[in-house]
Design an enzyme around this catalytic site. Structure first.
Site, PDB file in Angstrom:
ATOM      1  N   GLY A   1      24.595 -29.844   2.171  1.00  0.00           N
ATOM      2  CA  GLY A   1      24.343 -28.647   1.368  1.00  0.00           C
ATOM      3  C   GLY A   1      24.198 -27.438   2.270  1.00  0.00           C
TER       4      GLY A   1
ATOM      5  N   GLY B   1      32.529 -26.420  -6.154  1.00  0.00           N
ATOM      6  CA  GLY B   1      31.730 -27.009  -5.079  1.00  0.00           C
ATOM      7  C   GLY B   1      31.809 -28.529  -5.136  1.00  0.00           C
ATOM      8  N   PRO B   2      32.084 -29.181  -3.995  1.00  0.00           N
ATOM      9  CA  PRO B   2      32.202 -30.637  -4.015  1.00  0.00           C
ATOM     10  C   PRO B   2      30.935 -31.322  -4.514  1.00  0.00           C
ATOM     11  CG  PRO B   2      32.225 -29.783  -1.756  1.00  0.00           C
ATOM     12  CD  PRO B   2      32.344 -28.617  -2.663  1.00  0.00           C
ATOM     13  N   ASP B   3      29.768 -30.718  -4.236  1.00  0.00           N
ATOM     14  CA  ASP B   3      28.514 -31.323  -4.724  1.00  0.00           C
ATOM     15  C   ASP B   3      28.484 -31.379  -6.245  1.00  0.00           C
ATOM     16  OD1 ASP B   3      28.393 -28.507  -4.675  1.00  0.00           O
ATOM     17  OD2 ASP B   3      26.240 -28.440  -4.323  1.00  0.00           O
TER      18      ASP B   3
ATOM     19  N   THR C   1      -1.444 -11.652  -5.173  1.00  0.00           N
ATOM     20  CA  THR C   1      -0.004 -11.459  -4.947  1.00  0.00           C
ATOM     21  C   THR C   1       0.758 -12.784  -4.986  1.00  0.00           C
ATOM     22  OG1 THR C   1      -0.579  -9.594  -3.547  1.00  0.00           O
ATOM     23  CG2 THR C   1       1.670 -10.441  -3.355  1.00  0.00           C
TER      24      THR C   1
HETATM   25  N1  LIG Z   1       6.876 -29.108  -4.218  1.00  0.00           N
HETATM   26  C1  LIG Z   1       7.778 -28.564  -3.413  1.00  0.00           C
HETATM   27  N2  LIG Z   1       7.601 -27.312  -2.962  1.00  0.00           N
HETATM   28  C2  LIG Z   1       8.512 -26.728  -2.162  1.00  0.00           C
HETATM   29  N3  LIG Z   1       9.652 -27.320  -1.758  1.00  0.00           N
HETATM   30  C3  LIG Z   1       9.868 -28.562  -2.188  1.00  0.00           C
HETATM   31  C4  LIG Z   1       8.974 -29.261  -3.025  1.00  0.00           C
HETATM   32  N4  LIG Z   1       9.487 -30.486  -3.279  1.00  0.00           N
HETATM   33  C5  LIG Z   1      10.660 -30.531  -2.624  1.00  0.00           C
HETATM   34  N5  LIG Z   1      10.897 -29.397  -1.968  1.00  0.00           N
HETATM   35  C6  LIG Z   1      12.053 -29.012  -1.172  1.00  0.00           C
HETATM   36  O1  LIG Z   1      13.184 -29.385  -1.868  1.00  0.00           O
HETATM   37  C7  LIG Z   1      14.216 -29.626  -0.936  1.00  0.00           C
HETATM   38  C8  LIG Z   1      15.029 -30.785  -1.394  1.00  0.00           C
HETATM   39  O2  LIG Z   1      15.978 -30.264  -2.215  1.00  0.00           O
HETATM   40  P1  LIG Z   1      17.488 -30.620  -2.181  1.00  0.00           P
HETATM   41  O3  LIG Z   1      17.802 -31.613  -1.146  1.00  0.00           O
HETATM   42  O4  LIG Z   1      17.832 -30.926  -3.572  1.00  0.00           O
HETATM   43  O5  LIG Z   1      18.118 -29.241  -1.836  1.00  0.00           O
HETATM   44  P2  LIG Z   1      18.221 -28.462  -0.458  1.00  0.00           P
HETATM   45  O6  LIG Z   1      18.346 -29.442   0.631  1.00  0.00           O
HETATM   46  O7  LIG Z   1      17.095 -27.480  -0.358  1.00  0.00           O
HETATM   47  O8  LIG Z   1      19.515 -27.645  -0.757  1.00  0.00           O
HETATM   48  P3  LIG Z   1      21.030 -27.960  -0.406  1.00  0.00           P
HETATM   49  O9  LIG Z   1      21.321 -29.339  -0.917  1.00  0.00           O
HETATM   50  O10 LIG Z   1      21.755 -26.875  -1.119  1.00  0.00           O
HETATM   51  O11 LIG Z   1      21.093 -27.868   1.075  1.00  0.00           O
HETATM   52  C9  LIG Z   1      13.582 -29.937   0.389  1.00  0.00           C
HETATM   53  O12 LIG Z   1      14.072 -29.020   1.343  1.00  0.00           O
HETATM   54  C10 LIG Z   1      12.105 -29.737   0.153  1.00  0.00           C
HETATM   55  O13 LIG Z   1      11.572 -28.916   1.155  1.00  0.00           O
HETATM   56  C1  LIG Z   2      27.068 -23.404  -5.775  1.00  0.00           C
HETATM   57  C2  LIG Z   2      26.886 -24.247  -4.531  1.00  0.00           C
HETATM   58  C3  LIG Z   2      26.487 -23.358  -3.357  1.00  0.00           C
HETATM   59  C4  LIG Z   2      25.739 -25.248  -4.816  1.00  0.00           C
HETATM   60  O1  LIG Z   2      25.532 -26.087  -3.746  1.00  0.00           O
HETATM   61  C5  LIG Z   2      28.176 -25.045  -4.211  1.00  0.00           C
HETATM   62  O2  LIG Z   2      28.460 -25.912  -5.253  1.00  0.00           O
HETATM   63  C6  LIG Z   2      29.350 -24.146  -3.964  1.00  0.00           C
HETATM   64  O3  LIG Z   2      29.475 -23.592  -2.904  1.00  0.00           O
HETATM   65  N1  LIG Z   2      30.258 -24.003  -4.978  1.00  0.00           N
HETATM   66  C7  LIG Z   2      31.477 -23.255  -4.911  1.00  0.00           C
HETATM   67  C8  LIG Z   2      31.739 -22.464  -6.146  1.00  0.00           C
HETATM   68  C9  LIG Z   2      31.788 -23.264  -7.436  1.00  0.00           C
HETATM   69  O4  LIG Z   2      31.228 -24.366  -7.524  1.00  0.00           O
HETATM   70  O5  LIG Z   2      32.395 -22.787  -8.409  1.00  0.00           O
END
Ligand SMILES: Nc1ncnc2c1ncn2[C@@H]1O[C@H](COP(=O)(O)OP(=O)(O)OP(=O)(O)O)[C@@H](O)[C@H]1O
Ligand SMILES: CC(C)(CO)[C@@H](O)C(=O)NCCC(=O)O
Ligand SMILES: [K+]
Length: 257
Positions: free
Chosen positions: A8, A107-109, A184
């Site tokens: 990601g 996005g592939p995800d 805040t």
């Molecule tokens: N209660 C929480 N508060 C803050 N952050 C959290 C909590 N629980 C999980 N996370 C965060 O969520 C993230 C896990 O999310 P996920 O793997 O889905 O997405 P990502 O790694 O942040 O994003 P991407 O996949 O786009 O790189 C971790 O980085 C973790 O720090």
């Molecule tokens: C939207 C994100 C950044 C989520 O990870 C990814 O799926 C992405 O880069 N998508 C490309 C654009 C699209 O999905 O239409």
């Protein structure tokens, strides 16, 4: 054995799939400059530490960051002597249709989440993934990806406030005690937390309205449970939906390629 990599914009997750379950999962920050040698030292150390002594023969990658794929390909070639399947590349077959405007690189995800959702929960789904961005993937009756929604991620929204306003601190997301913040940090958490609850509800309701049917809402990603605590936003939560989807796509390509 299969090494599945979900890269990601913030984090990259490596998981080893033995055909029945994930026997190891490790997370690192996404960094396109990390080399194949660095990945290998990191991964093999963690595998040794957990006494996982298996041979990796296959690799599948989903990457929302195109630049990291190069070094992951080198990792596959140099250390595992295999050619990885890369989701979104023309030679990676998908078990579902993608019905979007021509020229759109989904996005592939999101494609992987669609496949996983369809495999586990059937059709007529909204898959919500709380990553760097929060994505909603709409899955048709027959499992196709037919579009969706991209919203700023929860942590991204808080970071944006901190970066744009001199007096706003860095804040971690949490469920605030009340809507009306009396400091805040509480004000910022309230804005993002309750704003997000509203965003998820409104978007899902409007998708169902546009589709004129009931749909199952599936959530994944680290922050999904935080939101589910409060309101009944989702029908199902699946911790490693993306990883599951990668194993399904890998099997499909083995059987059909
Ligand atoms: N209660 C929480 N508060 C803050 N952050 C959290 C909590 N629980 C999980 N996370 C965060 O969520 C993230 C896990 O999310 P996920 O793997 O889905 O997405 P990502 O790694 O942040 O994003 P991407 O996949 O786009 O790189 C971790 O980085 C973790 O720090
Ligand atoms: C939207 C994100 C950044 C989520 O990870 C990814 O799926 C992405 O880069 N998508 C490309 C654009 C699209 O999905 O239409
Ligand atoms: K993710």
């Amino acid at each position: 054995m299969l090494l599945a990599i979900d890269c990601g914009n913030t984090n990259t997750v490596f998981s080893i799939w033995d055909g029945e379950s994930f026997i190891g999962t490790w997370r690192t920050s996404t960094d396109w400059q990390r080399t194949a040698d660095q990945y290998y030292v990191w991964l093999s150390t963690l595998m040794k530490f957990q006494k996982i002594d298996v041979e990796i023969t296959d690799m599948i990658i989903s990457s929302t960051v195109p630049r990291v794929v190069f070094n992951l390909r080198v990792l596959a070639d140099r250390y595992f002597h295999t050619r990885p399947i890369v989701v979104g590349k023309p030679d990676c077959l998908l078990p579902v249709d993608v019905r979007v405007d021509t020229g759109t690189a989904v996005g592939p995800d999101r494609l992987v989440n669609t496949v996983a959702g369809h495999d586990l929960y059937g059709g007529n789904l909204i898959v919500v993934d709380f990553g760097t961005a929060t994505t909603f993937d709409v899955v048709s009756e027959d499992g196709a990806y037919i579009g969706g929604v991209i919203a700023p991620g929860v942590n991204l929204s808080l970071e944006a406030l901190h970066h744009a306003a001199a007096a706003l601190p860095h804040v971690d997301i949490a469920k605030p005690q009340s809507v009306i913040g009396t400091n805040t940090v509480a004000c910022m958490q309230s804005g993002v937390f309750w704003g997000y609850v509203g965003l998820v509800k409104e978007i899902c309701a409007r998708i169902k309205g546009e589709r004129a049917r009931e749909m199952k809402i599936i959530s994944t990603g680290g922050l999904a449970p935080l939101f589910q605590q409060t309101e009944d936003l989702f029908d199902e939560f699946h911790d490693d939906l993306t990883m599951h989807g990668l194993t399904v796509i890998h099997r499909y390509n083995k059987e059909n390629n």
